[in-house]
Design an enzyme around this catalytic site. Sequence first.
Site, short mmCIF file in Angstrom:
data_model
loop_
_atom_site.label_atom_id
_atom_site.label_comp_id
_atom_site.label_asym_id
_atom_site.label_seq_id
_atom_site.Cartn_x
_atom_site.Cartn_y
_atom_site.Cartn_z
N CYS A 133 0.81 -1.23 0.00
CA CYS A 133 0.00 0.00 0.00
C CYS A 133 0.84 1.28 0.00
O CYS A 133 1.91 1.32 0.59
CB CYS A 133 -0.87 0.04 1.25
SG CYS A 133 -1.90 -1.39 1.48
N TRP A 135 -2.93 -2.68 -1.42
CA TRP A 135 -2.50 -4.05 -1.70
C TRP A 135 -3.29 -4.91 -0.72
O TRP A 135 -3.07 -4.84 0.50
CB TRP A 135 -1.00 -4.19 -1.47
CG TRP A 135 -0.40 -5.49 -1.89
CD1 TRP A 135 -0.01 -5.85 -3.15
CD2 TRP A 135 -0.09 -6.60 -1.04
NE1 TRP A 135 0.51 -7.11 -3.13
CE2 TRP A 135 0.47 -7.60 -1.85
CE3 TRP A 135 -0.24 -6.85 0.32
CZ2 TRP A 135 0.89 -8.84 -1.36
CZ3 TRP A 135 0.17 -8.08 0.82
CH2 TRP A 135 0.74 -9.05 -0.03
N GLU A 167 18.89 -16.90 -6.55
CA GLU A 167 18.49 -15.56 -6.99
C GLU A 167 18.02 -15.57 -8.45
O GLU A 167 17.02 -14.94 -8.79
CB GLU A 167 19.68 -14.60 -6.77
CG GLU A 167 19.48 -13.18 -7.26
CD GLU A 167 18.30 -12.44 -6.64
OE1 GLU A 167 17.71 -12.94 -5.67
OE2 GLU A 167 17.96 -11.37 -7.16
N LYS A 207 14.30 -14.48 -9.68
CA LYS A 207 14.04 -13.43 -10.69
C LYS A 207 13.10 -13.95 -11.75
O LYS A 207 12.15 -13.29 -12.14
CB LYS A 207 15.34 -12.99 -11.39
CG LYS A 207 16.28 -12.09 -10.68
CD LYS A 207 15.79 -10.72 -10.34
CE LYS A 207 15.00 -10.70 -9.07
NZ LYS A 207 15.64 -10.45 -7.85
N GLU A 222 9.42 -14.56 -10.35
CA GLU A 222 8.59 -13.43 -9.95
C GLU A 222 8.13 -12.56 -11.12
O GLU A 222 7.04 -12.00 -11.05
CB GLU A 222 9.22 -12.59 -8.82
CG GLU A 222 10.48 -11.87 -9.13
CD GLU A 222 11.03 -11.12 -7.92
OE1 GLU A 222 10.30 -10.84 -6.98
OE2 GLU A 222 12.23 -10.81 -7.94
N ARG A 256 5.27 0.16 -5.81
CA ARG A 256 5.19 -0.62 -4.58
C ARG A 256 4.29 -1.85 -4.73
O ARG A 256 4.38 -2.76 -3.92
CB ARG A 256 4.63 0.27 -3.44
CG ARG A 256 5.55 1.41 -3.06
CD ARG A 256 4.85 2.38 -2.16
NE ARG A 256 4.64 1.86 -0.82
CZ ARG A 256 5.44 2.10 0.21
NH1 ARG A 256 6.52 2.82 0.05
NH2 ARG A 256 5.16 1.61 1.40
N HIS A 300 20.28 -35.82 -5.39
CA HIS A 300 19.51 -36.29 -4.25
C HIS A 300 18.01 -36.06 -4.44
O HIS A 300 17.25 -36.11 -3.47
CB HIS A 300 20.00 -35.61 -2.97
CG HIS A 300 21.42 -35.93 -2.66
ND1 HIS A 300 21.83 -37.15 -2.18
CD2 HIS A 300 22.55 -35.20 -2.82
CE1 HIS A 300 23.15 -37.16 -2.04
NE2 HIS A 300 23.61 -35.97 -2.43
N ASN A 351 -2.01 2.13 5.73
CA ASN A 351 -1.10 1.05 5.35
C ASN A 351 -0.88 0.19 6.58
O ASN A 351 -0.70 0.74 7.67
CB ASN A 351 0.27 1.59 4.94
CG ASN A 351 0.25 2.30 3.62
OD1 ASN A 351 -0.78 2.40 2.98
ND2 ASN A 351 1.40 2.80 3.20
N GLY A 352 -0.84 -1.12 6.41
CA GLY A 352 -0.56 -1.98 7.56
C GLY A 352 -1.74 -2.88 7.89
O GLY A 352 -2.65 -3.04 7.07
N LYS A 410 6.68 -4.08 -3.77
CA LYS A 410 8.11 -3.73 -3.71
C LYS A 410 8.61 -3.77 -2.28
O LYS A 410 9.71 -4.21 -2.00
CB LYS A 410 8.31 -2.33 -4.30
CG LYS A 410 9.76 -1.86 -4.32
CD LYS A 410 10.60 -2.72 -5.24
CE LYS A 410 12.07 -2.39 -5.18
NZ LYS A 410 12.89 -3.48 -5.75
#
Length: 613
Positions: A2, A74, A486, A490, A493, A27, A509, A100-101, A608
């Site tokens: 948010c 969000w 990483e 990438k 996402e 964001r 394994h 927000n939160g 973000k």
Amino acid sequence: MCGIVAYIGNRQAYPILIKGLHRLEYRGYDSAGVALIEEEDINIYKTKGKVADLEHYAESKNTQGTIGIAHTRWATHGEPNDVNAHPHYSENDSLAIIHNGIIENYALLKQALEAEGYTFKSDTDTEVLVQLIEYIKETNRCQLFEAVQSALKQVVGAYAIAVIEKGNKNEIIAARKSSPMVIGIGDDEYFIASDVTPIIEYTDKVVYLNDEEIVQIRRHEPLKIVNFQNEETKVDVQKLNMNITQLEKGGYDHFMLKEINEQPRTIVDCIRGRINQSATDVKLSGVIDHKEKFLNARRIIIIACGTSWHAGLIGKHMIEEFCQIPVCVEYASEFRYSHPVINSDDVVIAISQSGETADTLAAVELAKSKGAFIYGICNVIGSSIPRATHSGTYIHVGPEIGVASTKAFTGQVTVLCMLAMAIAKEKNSIDHQRYLSVLKSLYSLPNLLQEVLKLDSQIKNMSLIFTYAHNFLYLGRGYNYPLALEGALKLKEISYIHAEGYPAAEMKHGPIALIDNEMPTVVIATNDSVYEKTISNIQEIKARGGKVIALVTKGDQIVSSMADYSLEIPPVDECLAPVVSSIPLQLFAYYIAINKGRDVDQPRNLAKSVTVE
Ligand code: M6R
């Protein structure tokens, strides 16, 4: 996650709020809204979708007013739709709030308000808060400021809020707890936002609200900030050191591509003033000022999430190899709830691009409460984590807008390397020749990154062949294992292709069962101390008909002859190879996502800066 933007001053608020919302789009969000006070009334316009949808919706509406609040949501409580979007009215439409939160005890508060006859239109925790404020204001017959203060005392959770009141064009009340908020001071005007991006083009004077502070922002008056104990706190005005061009795409199609290409320069900024010109010495003031803490550390605990956690894994290798201090790397979200044993001679390193990740911030607070020394490695200056730590080093890579972290990762690994070198030098735990060779590599990073960026068109072409794969495996060993994680992150996402990172030797394994000609494997096989071992792993894949894309050191013949495709990386000290090799992996993910028509800068469901648990 948010975003908040609010304005009070002499200009029309709406254009400023909409522009601010656009700046906050990076964001991640799923709905947007705005509330303005015109004449006596509060007008709220909100809609599911993008800020552009909101603009379209508000086109024929009255958007006049010199005071307003706006939000990108969000979704946490309740699906993303028009009703759940912020701002929310209170029961009598006398107040409007953006938040927000998460209000954790919202269900209990809601029950109590329902018993008083309050009704709810949305599924959100936010609406509960604005109703509570109105209830307190009406029952206690108090001012908005007191009502907000009193309501927040009943609230458990995290929030940054801004509230306006019908008939009151002169005041915005804002508050924060565990969720960032910054106030920009203009010429007889104030801007309020969840980060500086909506503010930066209007003023460079800002005040970062601290946790558990409430601010009264009144037209033509100085700011008044009090803490939850109602004690007035100092208004600490800081100067922003950032410009508006840093927030624009600079001719690139996407922020992500711009940020990938910026890395030669961001690494220059990252090492500037820290490594001398002859590349013979490294100085980090955050270490010098607390030398004893590092020299006496029995253990180092690195806490982080996502990409920052991957950087932390590389940092572990470096610190253990060069400083001989045991290091454990923890997901911040797990660390908090795992009953961690933390001693006062532990050093905790918190890594976070945004400096606002809720889990990392909470882990920092926990470690601090147990007496550990906390060192932050962050990007966003003045954000919550650097302010909560005892010391630290900024990575100085500039604003990262693309949701997928790119330049922050290389900045984090670079700082971790400088940190390892600085401690190792003080501890005398590194051979001097090796120390000089690592510093030389650090110093040459910008040139190497420039060189590796030339792979762009080769990667773009290669991406066409792999766009329609459904699964990918990424393998690496030693310093390159975290890079395999990483690279996979990438890809997943931004392209939404399933990808897994694995230590190359672990493949046999389990994951080897997945190998066939439809499952491409990206192997990071640069020339390092585990090179030969990685070759064996490539053979195992080829023997099962798997397709291999290999990252090899320039001039390599062996792996190149085995792999289906190879990308040549300039040689560099093995501890810094992940910095150089990360660029082709970032470009590969980018081009695959583009081929699939994905929204690379704002991938679905992602934010973000993850400011909720
Ligand atoms: O701001 P932070 O570094 O604390 O963020 C941590 C993660 O949320 C972040 O790295 C995330 O995994 C990125 N989307 C990765 O590209």
